[in-house]
Design an enzyme around this catalytic site. Structure first.
Site, PDB file in Angstrom:
ATOM      1  N   HIS A 382     -11.364   3.894  20.044  1.00  0.00           N
ATOM      2  CA  HIS A 382     -11.517   2.486  19.696  1.00  0.00           C
ATOM      3  C   HIS A 382     -10.323   2.080  18.827  1.00  0.00           C
ATOM      4  O   HIS A 382      -9.966   2.796  17.886  1.00  0.00           O
ATOM      5  CB  HIS A 382     -12.783   2.274  18.851  1.00  0.00           C
ATOM      6  CG  HIS A 382     -14.035   2.081  19.642  1.00  0.00           C
ATOM      7  ND1 HIS A 382     -14.556   3.054  20.450  1.00  0.00           N
ATOM      8  CD2 HIS A 382     -14.902   1.020  19.711  1.00  0.00           C
ATOM      9  CE1 HIS A 382     -15.688   2.611  20.994  1.00  0.00           C
ATOM     10  NE2 HIS A 382     -15.911   1.380  20.572  1.00  0.00           N
ATOM     11  N   GLU A 385     -10.118  -3.735  17.727  1.00  0.00           N
ATOM     12  CA  GLU A 385     -11.256  -4.641  17.962  1.00  0.00           C
ATOM     13  C   GLU A 385     -11.349  -5.568  16.753  1.00  0.00           C
ATOM     14  O   GLU A 385     -12.243  -5.470  15.926  1.00  0.00           O
ATOM     15  CB  GLU A 385     -12.551  -3.854  18.151  1.00  0.00           C
ATOM     16  CG  GLU A 385     -13.718  -4.729  18.601  1.00  0.00           C
ATOM     17  CD  GLU A 385     -15.021  -3.961  18.744  1.00  0.00           C
ATOM     18  OE1 GLU A 385     -15.983  -4.542  19.264  1.00  0.00           O
ATOM     19  OE2 GLU A 385     -15.084  -2.784  18.325  1.00  0.00           O
ATOM     20  N   ASP A 467     -19.888  -2.453  27.108  1.00  0.00           N
ATOM     21  CA  ASP A 467     -20.012  -2.150  25.684  1.00  0.00           C
ATOM     22  C   ASP A 467     -21.469  -1.860  25.291  1.00  0.00           C
ATOM     23  O   ASP A 467     -21.885  -0.724  25.236  1.00  0.00           O
ATOM     24  CB  ASP A 467     -19.427  -3.279  24.848  1.00  0.00           C
ATOM     25  CG  ASP A 467     -19.038  -2.820  23.444  1.00  0.00           C
ATOM     26  OD1 ASP A 467     -19.053  -1.607  23.183  1.00  0.00           O
ATOM     27  OD2 ASP A 467     -18.708  -3.682  22.604  1.00  0.00           O
ATOM     28  N   ASP A 468     -22.254  -2.904  25.006  1.00  0.00           N
ATOM     29  CA  ASP A 468     -23.635  -2.750  24.529  1.00  0.00           C
ATOM     30  C   ASP A 468     -24.551  -3.722  25.267  1.00  0.00           C
ATOM     31  O   ASP A 468     -25.152  -4.617  24.657  1.00  0.00           O
ATOM     32  CB  ASP A 468     -23.698  -3.015  23.020  1.00  0.00           C
ATOM     33  CG  ASP A 468     -22.726  -2.134  22.246  1.00  0.00           C
ATOM     34  OD1 ASP A 468     -23.036  -0.948  22.074  1.00  0.00           O
ATOM     35  OD2 ASP A 468     -21.665  -2.637  21.834  1.00  0.00           O
TER      36      ASP A 468
END
Length: 550
Positions: A382, A385, A467-468
């Site tokens: 990651h 972001e 993602d989620d």
């Protein structure tokens, strides 16, 4: 017009065409991309449909949505998207690989609650008494208990005499939920609302009171707090994983690399004790994967799903010493399950947690340990972001690239760094882009402002990811592959399909093809598996294109 001027203008047009062609040649779906006659027809149909639905769907009135428009918020416009023919088509598209998703947020919240209600060991409690005033702000806490701790008391969760912190079986809590609070349906609404950022909260939560990145992350993080108590219980873990595979395949995903947070050392077992180690987590994952693939084969659908691998993840707030031991745990799991462990990552809100530089020495030691042992666990980190420019979260991009990341998770701020974009293009570093996630988590207010077209137009490989999705209500990848926006005909954007399909006059079906193919090309599959996966996907893609044409 005299001849010399005409000649000058002709030369100008030649230079103009050459410049446009050179610029577009950098794109993944550049003019040199091979396009079959069927793809050309299907692309034209998709473009015409997009234009038609701008007028037939988005220019009309919709109950509860005062002013539908092309870049509106996903949570508000989701139901409108479901009415479109374009979404219906994209739902059937073979989407390749899902490369960026967190396992604890990949299965529909209603399904998770259903699983919880089937387990007598699962209990729930609250930190305060429940009332009409406190309900919306209270989070349920779930946990599996040993039989000797099961509660037989007549006290219920909404009883006026309920003592905060007292465990009540989930089924009893639902069955006896106060009718004044909606009864069992009210219980369901409360729990599901705590596990999601749902459409009913769209305006009041996501876009008003939680209108900054840090504020919405507070709500977002709380959803994991609630769902984890249900999911990290062995009898549910197995069913949860199976449902993740099933729903992925039904949405056209043929391979997944899913992030699992291994920060807690143990999961709750059937006996209600927190004593199940990481290796058992993977044993269950592996057995469930094999069972799912066997079920597909029995149905004659073996080529629809190549398989799944795990990106070992931990949280960005642990100490360096803890990271060292975490890396050793990852190595141990890789040695036992070499076919499952695909990479390593650190996750969590970059704006508030520790940057990669804090862990760089430990990560370099981890890399050296792998060389000593002759194993390979690539970093899939990651980074970026954030809305920042030069902040620690933004500078994570430099460290991710220097550490040799195979792909970049998110990379939202990458477009601010021309040299880094150049390095990603030269090193073939794919960017895992999660469109809907960015809008809900307030990195962008609309798809028209999203950097995805910049990445694609600069020739960087990109994969669309969810993602989620369980938290956002965009299960699978179809919503992320949908967008309704034609900037020349009343901007209507919505679910980010793509700024690709709808926010660009240049981009069309071929861009979707390249996104799907790139997701498989940049997976961690071995070369032979990768070629088999791509071949199976290409066959399904041809069928998909023919279905549009016919």
């Amino acid at each position: 017009m005299s001849s010399p001027k005409f000649a000058d203008f002709a030369h100008y047009k030649q230079e103009r065409a050459a410049l446009i062609n050179h610029d577009r040649s950098l794109r993944r779906d550049n003019p040199e991309s091979k396009v079959s006659p069927s793809e050309a027809k299907a692309d034209a149909i998709i473009r015409q449909l997009r234009l038609s639905e701008n007028n037939s769907v988005w220019a009309t009135e919709h109950e509860g949505v005062p002013h539908p428009f092309p870049g509106m918020e996903f949570l508000t416009g989701r139901n409108i998207i479901l009415k479109t023919k374009l979404f219906e088509i994209l739902a059937k598209m073979p989407k390749g690989a899902l490369l960026h998703a967190h396992l604890d947020a990949t299965v529909n919240a209603e399904f998770v609650l259903k699983l919880a209600l089937e387990q007598p060991a699962l209990h729930v409690r609250t930190a305060e008494p429940i009332s009409a005033v406190t309900l919306s702000g209270l989070l349920p806490e779930f946990r599996a208990l040993p039989k000797e701790l099961f509660t037989n008391s007549e006290i219920t969760l909404t009883d006026p005499s309920y003592i905060p912190g007292t465990w009540v079986s989930v089924k009893k809590a639902r069955d006896t939920f106060d009718s004044a609070l909606g009864g069992p349906d009210g219980f369901d609404k409360w729990v599901i609302g705590a596990m999601t950022i749902n459409p009913s909260e769209g305006q009041s939560i996501t876009y008003q009171t939680h209108n900054t990145v840090n504020k919405i992350w507070e709500k977002f993080t709380s959803t994991f707090t609630v769902s984890t108590g249900i999911i990290r219980f062995v009898p549910i873990w197995e069913k949860y994983i199976y449902e993740f595979f099933r729903s992925s395949v039904e949405d056209g995903v043929s391979y997944v690399e899913v992030r699992i947070n291994f920060h807690p050392k143990y999961m709750f077992g059937e006996d209600g004790q927190e004593n199940v180690p990481h290796r058992v987590w993977l044993q269950i994952f592996d057995a469930t994967l094999n069972r799912f693939k066997a079920d597909l084969k029995q149905q004659g659908r073996a080529d629809e799903f190549i398989g799944a691998r795990i990106i070992y993840s931990t949280l960005r707030y642990i100490s360096v010493e803890d990271l060292d031991s975490t890396c050793e745990d990852c190595i141990t799991l890789k040695q036992e399950f070499p076919h499952l462990i695909a990479g390593f990552d650190l996750v969590g809100p970059e704006n508030v947690l520790k940057p990669l530089i804090y862990y760089a020495e430990s990560l370099l030691r981890f890399r050296e340990r792998q060389k000593e042992l002759g194993i390979d666990i690539p970093f899939i980190l990651h980074a970026g972001e954030t809305l920042g420019d030069g902040t620690e979260a933004d500078v994570n991009l430099y460290d991710a690239i220097l550490l040799g990341t195979l792909r970049i998770g998110h990379g939202f701020s990458l477009v601010k760094h021309p040299k880094l974009m150049e390095m990603c293009r030269e090193r073939n570093i794919l960017i895992e882009v999660c469109p809907i996630s960015y809008e809900i988590l307030r990195l962008t207010s609309s798809m028209l402002m999203h950097p995805l077209p910049i990445l694609m137009n600069n020739g960087l490989p990109v994969a669309l990811c969810s993602d989620d999705p369980a938290m956002f209500g965009n299960m699978g990848l179809s919503f992320d592959f949908y967008q309704v926006n034609d900037p020349l005909h009343s901007p209507i954007l919505l679910t980010y399909f793509l700024q690709v399909l709808v926010a660009s006059e240049v981009t069309g079906l071929i861009a979707l093809r390249e996104l799907a193919r790139d997701s498989l090309l940049h997976s961690t599959l071995e070369d032979t598996e990768k070629q088999r996966a791509i071949a199976a996907w290409e066959k399904r893609w041809e069928d998909f294109v023919e279905s549009i044409v016919s």
